[in-house]
Design a protein around this motif. Structure first.
Motif, mmCIF file in Angstrom:
data_model
loop_
_atom_site.group_PDB
_atom_site.id
_atom_site.type_symbol
_atom_site.label_atom_id
_atom_site.label_comp_id
_atom_site.label_asym_id
_atom_site.label_seq_id
_atom_site.Cartn_x
_atom_site.Cartn_y
_atom_site.Cartn_z
ATOM 1 N N GLU A 88 0.742 -1.253 -0.077
ATOM 2 C CA GLU A 88 -0.073 -0.027 -0.106
ATOM 3 C C GLU A 88 1.001 1.258 -0.133
ATOM 4 O O GLU A 88 0.209 2.439 -0.191
ATOM 5 C CB GLU A 88 -0.802 0.076 1.251
ATOM 6 N N GLU A 89 2.185 1.146 0.416
ATOM 7 C CA GLU A 89 3.054 2.489 0.363
ATOM 8 C C GLU A 89 3.199 2.932 -1.200
ATOM 9 O O GLU A 89 3.643 3.982 -1.557
ATOM 10 C CB GLU A 89 4.455 2.002 0.901
ATOM 11 N N SER A 90 3.042 1.817 -2.192
ATOM 12 C CA SER A 90 3.220 2.135 -3.754
ATOM 13 C C SER A 90 1.914 2.716 -3.962
ATOM 14 O O SER A 90 1.906 2.614 -5.552
ATOM 15 C CB SER A 90 3.931 1.054 -4.137
ATOM 16 N N SER A 92 -1.775 5.022 -3.957
ATOM 17 C CA SER A 92 -2.419 6.286 -3.401
ATOM 18 C C SER A 92 -3.996 6.005 -3.775
ATOM 19 O O SER A 92 -4.365 5.685 -4.965
ATOM 20 C CB SER A 92 -2.116 7.605 -4.127
ATOM 21 N N ASP A 93 -4.952 6.449 -2.677
ATOM 22 C CA ASP A 93 -6.429 6.096 -3.190
ATOM 23 C C ASP A 93 -6.966 7.193 -3.926
ATOM 24 O O ASP A 93 -6.637 8.410 -3.538
ATOM 25 C CB ASP A 93 -7.161 6.080 -1.690
ATOM 26 N N ASP A 94 -7.381 6.875 -5.136
ATOM 27 C CA ASP A 94 -7.960 7.975 -6.071
ATOM 28 C C ASP A 94 -9.202 7.911 -6.319
ATOM 29 O O ASP A 94 -9.710 6.837 -6.611
ATOM 30 C CB ASP A 94 -7.092 7.581 -7.410
ATOM 31 N N TRP A 142 -7.471 2.421 -6.405
ATOM 32 C CA TRP A 142 -6.076 2.681 -6.265
ATOM 33 C C TRP A 142 -5.322 3.406 -7.231
ATOM 34 O O TRP A 142 -5.770 2.993 -8.672
ATOM 35 C CB TRP A 142 -5.296 1.410 -6.005
ATOM 36 N N ARG A 143 -4.398 4.058 -7.160
ATOM 37 C CA ARG A 143 -3.527 4.808 -8.053
ATOM 38 C C ARG A 143 -2.231 4.477 -7.991
ATOM 39 O O ARG A 143 -1.789 4.645 -6.702
ATOM 40 C CB ARG A 143 -3.744 6.242 -8.312
ATOM 41 N N LYS A 145 1.812 5.114 -7.225
ATOM 42 C CA LYS A 145 2.719 6.163 -7.368
ATOM 43 C C LYS A 145 4.266 5.818 -7.081
ATOM 44 O O LYS A 145 4.255 4.587 -6.853
ATOM 45 C CB LYS A 145 2.440 7.002 -6.037
ATOM 46 N N ASN A 147 7.851 7.188 -5.474
ATOM 47 C CA ASN A 147 8.520 8.086 -4.547
ATOM 48 C C ASN A 147 9.738 8.464 -5.269
ATOM 49 O O ASN A 147 10.701 7.630 -5.287
ATOM 50 C CB ASN A 147 8.751 7.434 -3.321
ATOM 51 N N VAL A 252 6.557 12.771 -5.441
ATOM 52 C CA VAL A 252 6.173 11.550 -6.092
ATOM 53 C C VAL A 252 5.545 12.009 -7.384
ATOM 54 O O VAL A 252 5.093 12.917 -7.798
ATOM 55 C CB VAL A 252 5.058 10.812 -5.515
ATOM 56 N N TYR A 254 3.051 9.744 -10.809
ATOM 57 C CA TYR A 254 2.091 8.755 -10.730
ATOM 58 C C TYR A 254 2.321 7.998 -12.198
ATOM 59 O O TYR A 254 2.101 8.656 -13.092
ATOM 60 C CB TYR A 254 0.655 9.363 -10.602
#
Length: 351
Positions: A88-90, A92-94, A142-143, A145, A147, A252, A254
């Motif tokens: 989930e660190e990779s 992003s909720d979109d 999910w989207r 991302k 870093n 970050v 996407y």
């Protein structure tokens, strides 16, 4: 109108070389041409394009048949459910609309889309929002991302072979990477395109004139083709570090990975007009098809800015890639007039 082109050359270290003046394609004899012209439009087996079945696009591009059992878990990007293979660190909720109404490209001129294209869907959505119609349902997805600072801590290794096409301004410079994708990589992309999570997208700007079909597949590529995904991302990041240094401006980015098909077998040419990729700090386009499997479809870029410079053309071979400043460099392709041209495109979106 003349063009500057790149020619594939088997004995040149980069795989490409500049041609001297007067050696261009027919009608271009008076222009300096720096590109290779594809072979006649036949498929790899020598079958004429007209004889290929319109029901099997992957007879041309070598993708897996419908009957192949997928080797990966069956999942879909709905309601922020866990995705196997992605932490989930990779992600992003979109919060986005179930019917795409965003934009990924801007045209250089105002032009109508073909009937039934994304503009029709956007108009229908607008009518519903004004009243009387049902409101468009909002769904959470999910989207992916990436870093930037974390990934730029390590040294970025350049590809084995590459050629920089310079310009007066850095934003107009681009780099060609011959053979970035191996045959196994291409087959992996075709297979991942068949994952149940992959959906057709209709997010082009309403003023953009194009004829192709695009599918988003960054999540299955990251989840089940991570080795290839990481290598492609490192290559794109290397190009930025070497030429533009724009990625460090964002914490970050996407990644938006698209599998795009230009199918001209029905007699209608595929193509896209001159445009830029909205908010894409860096864009990569990799060729999945063999040039013998389609006619036309040469990648074009705006002139270098030097006096009397011409639009630049790059005829990619199967597995070759070109990397450029998507949001700044005007680009397009010549019409695909026969067969199927399939590409893998990566945009590193800043928003």
């Amino acid at each position: 109108q003349g063009f500057a082109m790149l020619q594939h050359h088997a004995h040149h270290p980069t795989g490409y070389r500049a041609l001297p003046p007067g050696t261009g394609a027919p009608g271009q004899a008076n222009h300096t041409v720096d590109a290779w012209a594809p072979s006649p439009p036949v498929c790899s087996s020598g079958t004429p394009l007209a004889a290929l079945s319109p029901l099997n696009p992957f007879r041309l591009t070598g993708g897996l048949t419908q009957g192949h059992a997928p080797p990966w878990p069956d999942w879909r990007n709905i309601g922020l459910q866990p995705i196997p293979g992605i932490d989930e660190e990779s992600l992003s909720d979109d919060s986005s609309s179930s019917s795409s109404s965003g934009s990924s490209s801007s045209s250089s001129s105002s032009a109508a889309l073909p009937p039934g294209g994304p503009s029709a869907a956007a108009a229908a959505g607008a009518a519903g929002a004004r009243g009387g119609g049902r409101q468009t349902q909002r769904v959470k997805k999910w989207r992916l991302k990436w870093n930037v600072s974390e990934h730029l801590k390590v040294a970025l290794r350049p590809p084995f072979s590459h050629m920089v096409c310079k310009a007066l301004r850095r934003r107009r410079t681009f780099v060609v990477v011959p053979g970035l994708l191996s045959e196994a990589n291409i087959q992996e992309v075709h297979a991942l395109w068949r994952h149940p999570s992959v959906e057709e997208i209709r997010d082009r700007k309403s003023s953009l004139k194009y004829r192709h079909v695009a599918y988003r597949m960054e999540l299955p590529l990251r989840a089940h083709g991570r080795g290839l995904y990481e290598r492609l991302m490192v290559t794109v990041a290397w190009a930025d570090a070497a030429l533009w240094r724009k990625l460090p401006d964002s914490k970050v980015v996407y990644p938006e990975v698209e599998y795009i098909v230009y199918d001209a077998r029905t007699g209608s040419p595929g193509g896209i007009e001159p445009h830029v990729d909205n908010h894409s700090a860096v864009t990569m386009v990799a060729m999945l098809s063999d040039p013998r499997e389609f006619a036309g479809g040469v990648s074009c870029f705006e002139p270098s800015g030097e006096p009397n410079s011409l639009p630049r053309m790059v005829a990619l071979r199967r597995g070759d890639a070109v990397i450029f400043r998507g949001e700044k460099l005007l680009h397009w392709i010549t019409p695909v007039t026969g067969g199927i041209r399939a590409i893998l495109q990566i945009e590193l979106s800043r928003i």
